[in-house]
Design a protein around this motif. Structure first.
Motif, PDB file in Angstrom:
ATOM      1  N   LEU A 201      -1.015   8.827   4.558  1.00  0.00           N
ATOM      2  CA  LEU A 201      -2.226   8.209   4.019  1.00  0.00           C
ATOM      3  C   LEU A 201      -2.342   6.751   4.464  1.00  0.00           C
ATOM      4  O   LEU A 201      -3.441   6.282   4.788  1.00  0.00           O
ATOM      5  CB  LEU A 201      -2.227   8.300   2.492  1.00  0.00           C
ATOM      6  CG  LEU A 201      -2.532   9.681   1.901  1.00  0.00           C
ATOM      7  CD1 LEU A 201      -2.358   9.664   0.389  1.00  0.00           C
ATOM      8  CD2 LEU A 201      -3.947  10.122   2.268  1.00  0.00           C
ATOM      9  N   VAL A 202      -1.227   6.042   4.480  1.00  0.00           N
ATOM     10  CA  VAL A 202      -1.244   4.656   4.966  1.00  0.00           C
ATOM     11  C   VAL A 202      -1.668   4.624   6.428  1.00  0.00           C
ATOM     12  O   VAL A 202      -2.474   3.778   6.841  1.00  0.00           O
ATOM     13  CB  VAL A 202       0.137   3.993   4.802  1.00  0.00           C
ATOM     14  CG1 VAL A 202       0.153   2.627   5.491  1.00  0.00           C
ATOM     15  CG2 VAL A 202       0.476   3.828   3.332  1.00  0.00           C
TER      16      VAL A 202
ATOM     17  N   LYS B 121       5.915  13.059  -2.785  1.00  0.00           N
ATOM     18  CA  LYS B 121       6.495  13.145  -1.443  1.00  0.00           C
ATOM     19  C   LYS B 121       6.137  11.896  -0.637  1.00  0.00           C
ATOM     20  O   LYS B 121       4.959  11.581  -0.451  1.00  0.00           O
ATOM     21  CB  LYS B 121       6.013  14.404  -0.727  1.00  0.00           C
ATOM     22  CG  LYS B 121       6.529  15.694  -1.363  1.00  0.00           C
ATOM     23  CD  LYS B 121       6.166  16.896  -0.534  1.00  0.00           C
ATOM     24  CE  LYS B 121       6.708  18.181  -1.151  1.00  0.00           C
ATOM     25  NZ  LYS B 121       8.181  18.211  -1.174  1.00  0.00           N
ATOM     26  N   GLY B 122       7.165  11.223  -0.150  1.00  0.00           N
ATOM     27  CA  GLY B 122       6.949   9.991   0.592  1.00  0.00           C
ATOM     28  C   GLY B 122       6.164  10.188   1.871  1.00  0.00           C
ATOM     29  O   GLY B 122       5.412   9.307   2.290  1.00  0.00           O
ATOM     30  N   ILE B 123       6.307  11.353   2.504  1.00  0.00           N
ATOM     31  CA  ILE B 123       5.616  11.613   3.768  1.00  0.00           C
ATOM     32  C   ILE B 123       4.104  11.610   3.570  1.00  0.00           C
ATOM     33  O   ILE B 123       3.352  11.189   4.464  1.00  0.00           O
ATOM     34  CB  ILE B 123       6.084  12.957   4.387  1.00  0.00           C
ATOM     35  CG1 ILE B 123       5.493  13.151   5.775  1.00  0.00           C
ATOM     36  CG2 ILE B 123       5.753  14.115   3.467  1.00  0.00           C
ATOM     37  CD1 ILE B 123       5.923  12.139   6.789  1.00  0.00           C
TER      38      ILE B 123
ATOM     39  N   LEU C  64       0.831  -1.204   0.000  1.00  0.00           N
ATOM     40  CA  LEU C  64       0.000   0.000   0.000  1.00  0.00           C
ATOM     41  C   LEU C  64       0.866   1.253   0.000  1.00  0.00           C
ATOM     42  O   LEU C  64       0.577   2.225  -0.716  1.00  0.00           O
ATOM     43  CB  LEU C  64      -0.920  -0.009   1.222  1.00  0.00           C
ATOM     44  CG  LEU C  64      -1.869   1.189   1.387  1.00  0.00           C
ATOM     45  CD1 LEU C  64      -2.813   1.305   0.188  1.00  0.00           C
ATOM     46  CD2 LEU C  64      -2.663   1.071   2.684  1.00  0.00           C
ATOM     47  N   LEU C  65       1.934   1.232   0.781  1.00  0.00           N
ATOM     48  CA  LEU C  65       2.860   2.366   0.820  1.00  0.00           C
ATOM     49  C   LEU C  65       3.519   2.573  -0.541  1.00  0.00           C
ATOM     50  O   LEU C  65       3.651   3.713  -1.015  1.00  0.00           O
ATOM     51  CB  LEU C  65       3.924   2.129   1.894  1.00  0.00           C
ATOM     52  CG  LEU C  65       4.984   3.228   2.052  1.00  0.00           C
ATOM     53  CD1 LEU C  65       4.345   4.536   2.516  1.00  0.00           C
ATOM     54  CD2 LEU C  65       6.065   2.790   3.041  1.00  0.00           C
TER      55      LEU C  65
ATOM     56  N   MET D   3      -3.498   6.805   7.969  1.00  0.00           N
ATOM     57  CA  MET D   3      -4.916   7.147   8.036  1.00  0.00           C
ATOM     58  C   MET D   3      -5.785   5.942   7.652  1.00  0.00           C
ATOM     59  O   MET D   3      -6.789   5.647   8.318  1.00  0.00           O
ATOM     60  CB  MET D   3      -5.218   8.325   7.109  1.00  0.00           C
ATOM     61  CG  MET D   3      -6.663   8.805   7.164  1.00  0.00           C
ATOM     62  SD  MET D   3      -6.942  10.256   6.117  1.00  0.00           S
ATOM     63  CE  MET D   3      -6.759   9.515   4.493  1.00  0.00           C
ATOM     64  N   LEU D   4      -5.391   5.238   6.599  1.00  0.00           N
ATOM     65  CA  LEU D   4      -6.135   4.050   6.179  1.00  0.00           C
ATOM     66  C   LEU D   4      -6.041   2.937   7.221  1.00  0.00           C
ATOM     67  O   LEU D   4      -6.981   2.154   7.392  1.00  0.00           O
ATOM     68  CB  LEU D   4      -5.603   3.559   4.829  1.00  0.00           C
ATOM     69  CG  LEU D   4      -5.895   4.474   3.633  1.00  0.00           C
ATOM     70  CD1 LEU D   4      -5.162   3.986   2.388  1.00  0.00           C
ATOM     71  CD2 LEU D   4      -7.397   4.540   3.371  1.00  0.00           C
ATOM     72  N   HIS D   5      -4.924   2.881   7.902  1.00  0.00           N
ATOM     73  CA  HIS D   5      -4.750   1.917   8.998  1.00  0.00           C
ATOM     74  C   HIS D   5      -5.767   2.186  10.108  1.00  0.00           C
ATOM     75  O   HIS D   5      -6.400   1.256  10.628  1.00  0.00           O
ATOM     76  CB  HIS D   5      -3.323   2.030   9.537  1.00  0.00           C
ATOM     77  CG  HIS D   5      -3.080   1.282  10.802  1.00  0.00           C
ATOM     78  ND1 HIS D   5      -2.957  -0.091  10.851  1.00  0.00           N
ATOM     79  CD2 HIS D   5      -2.938   1.718  12.091  1.00  0.00           C
ATOM     80  CE1 HIS D   5      -2.747  -0.471  12.102  1.00  0.00           C
ATOM     81  NE2 HIS D   5      -2.731   0.603  12.871  1.00  0.00           N
ATOM     82  N   ILE D   6      -5.943   3.446  10.445  1.00  0.00           N
ATOM     83  CA  ILE D   6      -6.905   3.827  11.491  1.00  0.00           C
ATOM     84  C   ILE D   6      -8.331   3.542  11.037  1.00  0.00           C
ATOM     85  O   ILE D   6      -9.153   3.016  11.804  1.00  0.00           O
ATOM     86  CB  ILE D   6      -6.734   5.318  11.847  1.00  0.00           C
ATOM     87  CG1 ILE D   6      -5.352   5.556  12.465  1.00  0.00           C
ATOM     88  CG2 ILE D   6      -7.828   5.773  12.814  1.00  0.00           C
ATOM     89  CD1 ILE D   6      -5.010   7.017  12.672  1.00  0.00           C
ATOM     90  N   ILE D   7      -8.634   3.877   9.787  1.00  0.00           N
ATOM     91  CA  ILE D   7      -9.975   3.614   9.249  1.00  0.00           C
ATOM     92  C   ILE D   7     -10.262   2.117   9.238  1.00  0.00           C
ATOM     93  O   ILE D   7     -11.360   1.668   9.587  1.00  0.00           O
ATOM     94  CB  ILE D   7     -10.105   4.195   7.827  1.00  0.00           C
ATOM     95  CG1 ILE D   7     -10.044   5.726   7.873  1.00  0.00           C
ATOM     96  CG2 ILE D   7     -11.410   3.742   7.169  1.00  0.00           C
ATOM     97  CD1 ILE D   7     -10.003   6.384   6.510  1.00  0.00           C
ATOM     98  N   SER D   8      -9.262   1.342   8.846  1.00  0.00           N
ATOM     99  CA  SER D   8      -9.400  -0.114   8.823  1.00  0.00           C
ATOM    100  C   SER D   8      -9.675  -0.660  10.218  1.00  0.00           C
ATOM    101  O   SER D   8     -10.470  -1.589  10.391  1.00  0.00           O
ATOM    102  CB  SER D   8      -8.126  -0.743   8.250  1.00  0.00           C
ATOM    103  OG  SER D   8      -8.237  -2.145   8.171  1.00  0.00           O
TER     104      SER D   8
END
Length: 251
Positions: free
Chosen positions: A186-187, A179-181, A169-170, A189-194
């Motif tokens: 975003l990863v 920009k990698g940051i 995903l990253l 954020m998606l982790h928290i949503i998941s």
């Protein structure tokens, strides 16, 4: 195959020179050692500050020591991994480092696969090693509620699969954003949503975070459905990453 071998070696050399192995090792192994020790010392630390029977207030056993390690892998370690790997793909795209190798016949698909497998295997090794260390300290320091070693290894495998998904995903998001940051955030954020979506029973088994939940509960309910779903997501994201990589390299 030549491209894959060459870039796998390149990733290994760069990871060594840039201390990525060291950062990943510390982020994964450190908590494996510290968690059981700190939990063992916790009642003594609190004894001088809290009046009453601490045994009734704080229930700490072998299982909770392992679960605490899983919690750290799910939080602090994840952040360390994201910060360490966030520029692995986006930096090469933004700096256009691959135009010359591609002109000489390098296969971009092999480059992406080499990056993904390199970090996935590295983290897999560290996580399994971390769980073995954590299990040793947890069993040594706590005698109650012992978990079978095979169940701990299953949890280690589930966590490793989740990190495999996180890495892909990253890489996918890094193929979109320069920009990698941004990709790392975003990863996260998606982790928290998941983590929130996994509380919905009807879809929980299709959510990647369910791997963490299964690992933490030491159960195998719907384990195959979740694993197959996550692996399918990984395949799709990998193909999209390769496509974006090719498009952005020569944009």
């Amino acid at each position: 195959m030549n491209t894959f071998k060459a870039y796998l070696k390149k990733e290994m050399l760069e990871s060594w020179r840039q201390y990525k192995y060291l950062l990943l090792f510390i982020g994964i192994i450190l908590f494996a050692i510290l968690d059981p020790i700190l939990l063992k010392l916790l009642p003594e630390i609190l004894k001088s500050k809290i009046n009453g029977d601490l045994a009734s207030l704080i229930q700490i056993d072998m299982k909770s020591a392992v679960q605490n390690y899983i919690k750290d892998l799910n939080q602090v370690t994840l952040l360390i991994v994201l910060l360490t790997l966030m520029g692995s793909l986006s930096d090469e795209i933004s700096s256009q480092k691959l135009i010359f190798p591609y002109s000489k016949g390098a296969n971009l698909s092999s480059i992406v696969i080499a990056k993904i497998l390199h970090y996935a295997v590295t983290i897999l090794i560290f996580i399994i090693f971390g769980f073995i260390i954590n299990y040793y300290y947890a069993v040594t320091l706590f005698s109650e509620n012992i978990i079978a070693f095979k169940n701990v290894l299953i949890s280690a495998a589930l966590i490793s699969i989740y990190y495999f998904f996180v890495i892909i995903l990253l890489m996918f998001l890094s193929s979109i954003f320069k920009k990698g940051i941004i990709a790392a955030l975003l990863v996260l954020m998606l982790h928290i949503i998941s983590a929130l979506l996994v509380n919905i029973d009807k879809i929980a088994k299709f959510i990647p975070y369910n791997l963490i939940s299964l690992a933490n509960s030491f159960t195998t309910e719907n384990i195959l459905t979740t694993i197959f779903s996550v692996l399918l997501y990984c395949i799709i994201l990998s193909l999209l990453t390769i496509k974006n990589y090719k498009n952005n390299t020569f944009a």
